[in-house]
Design an enzyme around this catalytic site. Structure first.
Site, PDB file in Angstrom:
ATOM      1  N   SER A  10      -5.479 -19.150 -26.448  1.00  0.00           N
ATOM      2  CA  SER A  10      -4.681 -20.074 -27.278  1.00  0.00           C
ATOM      3  C   SER A  10      -4.365 -21.330 -26.488  1.00  0.00           C
ATOM      4  O   SER A  10      -4.280 -22.423 -27.054  1.00  0.00           O
ATOM      5  CB  SER A  10      -3.359 -19.459 -27.739  1.00  0.00           C
ATOM      6  N   LYS A  12     -27.717 -15.292 -14.560  1.00  0.00           N
ATOM      7  CA  LYS A  12     -29.042 -15.255 -13.920  1.00  0.00           C
ATOM      8  C   LYS A  12     -29.665 -13.866 -13.947  1.00  0.00           C
ATOM      9  O   LYS A  12     -30.891 -13.734 -13.884  1.00  0.00           O
ATOM     10  CB  LYS A  12     -28.921 -15.701 -12.458  1.00  0.00           C
ATOM     11  N   SER A  47     -30.736 -19.963  -2.636  1.00  0.00           N
ATOM     12  CA  SER A  47     -29.549 -19.483  -1.942  1.00  0.00           C
ATOM     13  C   SER A  47     -28.422 -19.303  -2.942  1.00  0.00           C
ATOM     14  O   SER A  47     -27.267 -19.114  -2.588  1.00  0.00           O
ATOM     15  CB  SER A  47     -29.131 -20.448  -0.836  1.00  0.00           C
ATOM     16  N   ASN A  70     -27.307 -17.975  -7.241  1.00  0.00           N
ATOM     17  CA  ASN A  70     -27.158 -16.749  -8.012  1.00  0.00           C
ATOM     18  C   ASN A  70     -28.496 -16.100  -8.358  1.00  0.00           C
ATOM     19  O   ASN A  70     -28.573 -14.890  -8.542  1.00  0.00           O
ATOM     20  CB  ASN A  70     -26.375 -17.045  -9.298  1.00  0.00           C
ATOM     21  N   GLN A  86     -29.526 -13.342  -5.751  1.00  0.00           N
ATOM     22  CA  GLN A  86     -28.909 -12.026  -5.952  1.00  0.00           C
ATOM     23  C   GLN A  86     -29.436 -11.359  -7.217  1.00  0.00           C
ATOM     24  O   GLN A  86     -29.640 -10.142  -7.260  1.00  0.00           O
ATOM     25  CB  GLN A  86     -27.393 -12.173  -6.072  1.00  0.00           C
ATOM     26  N   TYR A 107     -28.422  -5.736  -1.983  1.00  0.00           N
ATOM     27  CA  TYR A 107     -29.232  -5.250  -3.095  1.00  0.00           C
ATOM     28  C   TYR A 107     -30.613  -4.788  -2.620  1.00  0.00           C
ATOM     29  O   TYR A 107     -31.515  -4.590  -3.425  1.00  0.00           O
ATOM     30  CB  TYR A 107     -29.383  -6.332  -4.174  1.00  0.00           C
ATOM     31  N   GLY A 124     -31.806 -26.363 -16.054  1.00  0.00           N
ATOM     32  CA  GLY A 124     -32.049 -26.344 -17.489  1.00  0.00           C
ATOM     33  C   GLY A 124     -32.503 -25.000 -18.049  1.00  0.00           C
ATOM     34  O   GLY A 124     -32.833 -24.908 -19.235  1.00  0.00           O
ATOM     35  N   ALA A 144     -24.147 -35.497 -10.416  1.00  0.00           N
ATOM     36  CA  ALA A 144     -25.478 -34.876 -10.509  1.00  0.00           C
ATOM     37  C   ALA A 144     -25.934 -34.996 -11.958  1.00  0.00           C
ATOM     38  O   ALA A 144     -26.200 -34.021 -12.633  1.00  0.00           O
ATOM     39  CB  ALA A 144     -25.424 -33.412 -10.077  1.00  0.00           C
ATOM     40  N   SER A 163     -20.899 -19.494 -17.174  1.00  0.00           N
ATOM     41  CA  SER A 163     -22.183 -19.118 -16.579  1.00  0.00           C
ATOM     42  C   SER A 163     -22.077 -18.211 -15.354  1.00  0.00           C
ATOM     43  O   SER A 163     -22.974 -17.403 -15.111  1.00  0.00           O
ATOM     44  CB  SER A 163     -22.960 -20.384 -16.227  1.00  0.00           C
TER      45      SER A 163
END
Lengths: 313, 313
Positions: free
Chosen positions: A28, A52, A77, A79, A82, A114, A180, A207, A302
């Site tokens: 809200s 990702k 380097s 996301n 990973q 991982y 993109g 950027a 994101s």
């Protein structure tokens, strides 16, 4: 052969049970502040803390048995590193992640956690690409680009697909734009389902290569930048630029101060951790408050990977 | 006349559309680390950032028109203050919140932001109670206790009710315990639905009055404490103690170091902001890892209100 809604739907089917179906939150506070009704699709709560993982899994799961056995490689380097490491681990195949020697040790540790192999390189694009080439040559691993890949784009689009299926009647959907990939997948999913829904994007002023590219009608590569939105420093590819040209209603550029302020405000008011790249979308909606007043807006959050020892306030 | 499952169900019906139905998150990291399957009911993502809004709304919505018109009053510098302020604002009635003069200005500002009147008092329990008495006398406002109130307990229980209806087959549900409102409501909801499900609780070693009370079989009030779990400093009431005695399987006490470590780990791995009080439950499950190995555990994440300028690391 471009990505279609069918590709996004196929990705969604492939990813069922593999990725989290992330929650859609409302606030809200933000509804009042922006004068819109916002629906936050929380990909910061996705596995590895970012959207990702959708694209990386969608790519890894489509490899033939033979290709898969040789593993995957990328240079990142961020996301994507990973995400690819975890996607490979879940399929039980090797992954090599080329990372510059100056990457934060916490990021190297996460990738190793991982089960992937970190391959060090000099901190230049040339060295990253050459090192990845060498790994491909030596191992037969398949290179998986962070965004210039139809499988990655289709996978990224599944977040917007879930959002559109959960929230009926959106007027617009907004994402940040770096290379993109997320924005392209969102374009395909949203306009595949409803061509009337506007697709918006947010980008740091520092950027603003995507905004300038759309305005110029040609791909302008990103230059060096000091923006705190470290996920948005990359350049569009020809593939993503073509999709953006066809689908994106507007790219809004935002200041570093606004990014910082909205990042902190989301932490304080919504109790979720977002990285600076995410905060661009809220800064963008606020900047264009009057243009979208009264709209229902899907907001793709994101990612949430930040260094808690180096917060920007 | 004690709280029953019917009261919790009535509260849930009353709160529909008023409170957020908060998401239930999972974390492979924590599942692996604890050797259990954990389902996190995220009340940090509730309005005002804490489960407290459920009880406060449930109480405010049950006031008669006449009582409501005179408003509500409480003394609190914690989440109940904000929760009651917002619940009152949403019903359109006045709220007076008695807060000690040494309460952080950010907390005063939050309460004022919801339209409530902050009434300053000296930083002692006697002054808080006397000041609240005076406000009641002068205004006719109804006093709403933060936990020693059946309406508050029934409202708090709706979080566990939602969790049990979302996740089938839980072996146990765990919450932190301070005054015992959340834990009491959870007991009623969980055992009303399934008496076989264990109800567990977590408490700081530095504020272990609930654990000691259960062990002694009599209510032992909390003393002064320096725990960072500021939501858990309060004492049980006779009402909540009686419910805990009947229903709670085990209260696990945890160290400050463990609280701090799990708080940060949840931020880093799950990308949600939890306050120190919440982290006790993860520290407790880890301490009793072997006792609950292989269980499916519902974890009530109680709140996410922290001062981002004073993080405990």
């Amino acid at each position: 052969m471009s990505v279609t809604l069918d590709d996004v739907r196929a990705a969604a089917a492939r990813l069922e049970g593999v990725v989290h179906e992330t929650p859609v939150l409302t606030s809200s506070y933000y509804d009042d502040r922006l004068g819109m009704r916002c629906f936050f699709k929380c990909e910061n709560l996705q596995k590895v803390g970012a959207f990702k993982f959708r694209g990386a899994s969608n790519a890894v799961l489509q490899l033939s048995e033979e290709d898969a056995a040789n593993g995957v490689v990328t240079h990142s380097s961020g996301n994507h590193a990973q995400a690819l490491a975890l996607a490979a681990e879940q399929r039980g195949i090797p992954a090599w992640i080329v990372m510059p020697t100056d990457a934060p040790s916490v990021k190297r540790a996460a990738v190793k956690g991982y089960g992937a192999t970190v391959v060090p390189c000099a901190p230049t694009l040339a060295s990253r690409e050459a090192t990845a080439e060498r790994v491909m040559h030596e191992t037969g691993a398949t290179f998986i680009h962070p965004y210039d890949d139809d499988r990655i784009i289709a996978g990224a689009g599944t977040a917007a697909l879930e959002l559109m299926e959960t929230v009926i009647g959106l007027d617009a959907v907004i994402t940040p734009v770096g290379g993109g990939g997320l924005l392209s997948g969102t374009c395909i999913a949203v306009h595949g389902l409803d061509p009337e829904v506007m697709v918006l994007a947010a980008e740091p002023e520092l950027a603003d290569d995507a905004a300038r590219s759309l305005e110029a009608g040609e791909l302008i590569p990103a230059g060096p930048t000091t923006t705190i939105a470290d996920g948005l420093k990359t350049s569009l590819s020809a593939r993503t630029f073509a999709i953006l040209q066809q689908h994106v209603h507007e790219i809004v550029t935002v200041t570093e101060d606004a990014i910082r302020e909205h990042m902190r405000t989301v932490w304080e008011r919504m109790k979720i951790i977002i990285e600076p790249s995410c905060a661009t979308v809220l800064a963008a909606l606020e900047k264009r408050r009057s243009a979208y007043a009264g709209s229902s807006v899907g907001v793709i959050i994101s990612g949430g990977n930040v260094d808690l020892d180096n917060l920007p306030w």
